[in-house]
Design a protein around this motif. Structure first.
Motif, short mmCIF file in Angstrom:
data_model
loop_
_atom_site.label_atom_id
_atom_site.label_comp_id
_atom_site.label_asym_id
_atom_site.label_seq_id
_atom_site.Cartn_x
_atom_site.Cartn_y
_atom_site.Cartn_z
N PHE A 1 0.78 -1.23 0.00
CA PHE A 1 0.00 0.00 0.00
C PHE A 1 0.82 1.29 0.00
O PHE A 1 0.26 2.35 -0.24
CB PHE A 1 -0.93 0.02 1.23
CG PHE A 1 -1.89 -1.12 1.28
CD1 PHE A 1 -2.99 -1.15 0.45
CD2 PHE A 1 -1.69 -2.17 2.17
CE1 PHE A 1 -3.88 -2.21 0.50
CE2 PHE A 1 -2.57 -3.23 2.22
CZ PHE A 1 -3.68 -3.25 1.38
N VAL B 1 -9.14 2.31 1.92
CA VAL B 1 -9.34 1.38 0.83
C VAL B 1 -10.15 0.17 1.29
O VAL B 1 -10.02 -0.25 2.44
CB VAL B 1 -7.98 0.92 0.24
CG1 VAL B 1 -7.17 0.17 1.26
CG2 VAL B 1 -8.16 0.09 -1.02
N GLU B 2 -10.99 -0.32 0.42
CA GLU B 2 -11.74 -1.56 0.68
C GLU B 2 -11.17 -2.65 -0.22
O GLU B 2 -11.02 -2.44 -1.43
CB GLU B 2 -13.24 -1.37 0.43
CG GLU B 2 -13.91 -0.45 1.44
CD GLU B 2 -15.41 -0.43 1.27
OE1 GLU B 2 -15.88 -0.79 0.17
OE2 GLU B 2 -16.11 -0.06 2.22
N ILE B 3 -10.87 -3.79 0.38
CA ILE B 3 -10.21 -4.87 -0.35
C ILE B 3 -11.13 -6.09 -0.34
O ILE B 3 -11.48 -6.61 0.72
CB ILE B 3 -8.87 -5.23 0.31
CG1 ILE B 3 -8.11 -3.98 0.72
CG2 ILE B 3 -8.02 -6.09 -0.63
CD1 ILE B 3 -6.95 -4.24 1.65
N THR C 1 -11.81 -3.42 5.22
CA THR C 1 -11.49 -2.00 5.16
C THR C 1 -10.18 -1.72 5.88
O THR C 1 -10.01 -2.09 7.04
CB THR C 1 -12.61 -1.14 5.77
OG1 THR C 1 -13.84 -1.43 5.11
CG2 THR C 1 -12.30 0.34 5.62
N CYS D 1 -3.35 4.63 -3.11
CA CYS D 1 -4.27 3.50 -2.96
C CYS D 1 -5.47 3.66 -3.87
O CYS D 1 -5.96 2.68 -4.45
CB CYS D 1 -4.73 3.37 -1.51
SG CYS D 1 -3.53 2.63 -0.40
N GLY D 2 -5.93 4.87 -4.05
CA GLY D 2 -7.05 5.13 -4.95
C GLY D 2 -6.72 4.82 -6.39
O GLY D 2 -7.60 4.49 -7.18
N LEU E 1 -10.25 -1.72 -5.26
CA LEU E 1 -11.65 -1.53 -4.88
C LEU E 1 -12.53 -2.55 -5.59
O LEU E 1 -12.27 -2.91 -6.74
CB LEU E 1 -12.10 -0.11 -5.24
CG LEU E 1 -11.43 1.02 -4.43
CD1 LEU E 1 -11.86 2.36 -4.98
CD2 LEU E 1 -11.81 0.90 -2.98
#
Length: 300
Positions: free
Chosen positions: A105, A162-164, A267, A293-294, A299
């Motif tokens: 990350f 971030v959601e993984i 998350t 990360c975006g 996502l």
């Protein structure tokens, strides 16, 4: 009482033994004991209960430890901010996180940060659990903690980044490797590689599977996701893991990450004492990580 007395006392509470606190502080056990005894004499109360396996704070000790941890953390933070003002952009950012977080990350953000602030330094402190990261924050030892988010506490702010999504890591030769996706029911009675039972991500995963009536057996324990995925790639078991970007693509021809879309995404993000009190350097690093990360395909 002195600030040293208070610092040593909180170190003993955190370490759980006088000898461990002495090692952490690079002093003798006798010196640690003397600091604690001086506090107890001045307050007229016992602060630590001595047991054969270490020490635990008494009710009075818990009250003092909570207040001192908060107070010393604020003092240390203020001193560091003052130092950074004096040194302009030559300060430091201290980050605590798991062993593999930087790889997955932060790598690009670290490069960006170094280019923007060549005189600043980054200090990474590895912890094995979110609890360890929270303790480091509360003690004022770090500015930022990258964690799997958990139920919030009043003392620590959490900011999702971030959601993984979850996936099942298997060897390319495994019968499940041909599936395009999996349902939680496919994991019934599975024997899995997993993180320790008290880790935040393991607790969340187990809770979500239990809601679907699934109770897999975790018969292999590892300390980080990378090790779990590697063992799965070698054909030594299955692992329900976050779909980490570094493991996707042609670089791992013997690995398959099969999506499990029914499971809520994991998350991850920043934990801080007070977001508004972050130094300009710490805030810049946190925002660079969030920006990078975006830009990644993590996502759902």
């Amino acid at each position: 009482m002195t600030l040293d007395d208070l610092r040593v006392f909180t170190a003993a509470c955190r370490a759980g033994s006088l000898s461990a606190a002495a090692r952490d502080l690079s002093c003798t056990q006798s010196a640690v004991s003397q600091h604690v005894k001086r506090l107890e004499r001045e307050l007229g109360l016992s602060l630590l209960e001595r047991h054969t396996r270490g020490v635990v704070p008494t009710p009075a000790g818990r009250m003092l430890n909570a207040a001192v941890t908060e107070g010393l953390g604020c003092i240390d933070h203020a001193l560091r901010r003052i130092e950074e003002v004096a040194r302009a952009e030559g300060g430091s950012v201290r980050v605590t996180t798991g062993a593999t977080t930087v790889r997955h990350f932060m790598a690009a953000a670290v490069v960006d940060f170094r280019r923007r602030f060549p005189r600043a330094s980054l200090e990474f402190q590895t912890e094995t659990s979110s609890r360890g990261c929270f303790d480091a924050l509360a003690a004022g030892g770090v500015d930022l903690a990258w964690i799997t988010l958990r139920p919030a506490t009043r003392a620590i702010e959490q900011h999702p980044v971030v959601e993984i999504p979850w996936s099942l890591a298997v060897s390319a030769t495994d019968p499940l490797a041909a599936k395009a996706s999996l349902e939680p029911a496919d994991l019934q009675d599975a024997r899995l590689i997993g993180l320790p039972e008290n880790s935040t991500s393991r607790l969340q995963l187990s809770a979500w599977l239990a809601e679907s009536g699934i109770r897999p057996v975790f018969d292999t324990s590892v300390t980080d996701w990378d090790t779990a995925i590697l063992l799965a790639e070698l054909g030594l078991g299955h692992a329900v893991v976050p779909a980490l970007p570094a493991w996707s693509g042609p670089g791992h021809p013997d690995l398959r990450l099969i999506p499990i879309p029914a499971l809520p995404a994991l998350t991850a993000g920043w934990a801080v004492r007070h977001w508004d009190d972050l130094s300009p350097l710490a805030l810049a690093f946190a925002e660079l990580v969030a920006h990078r990360c975006g830009a990644q395909t993590v996502l759902p």
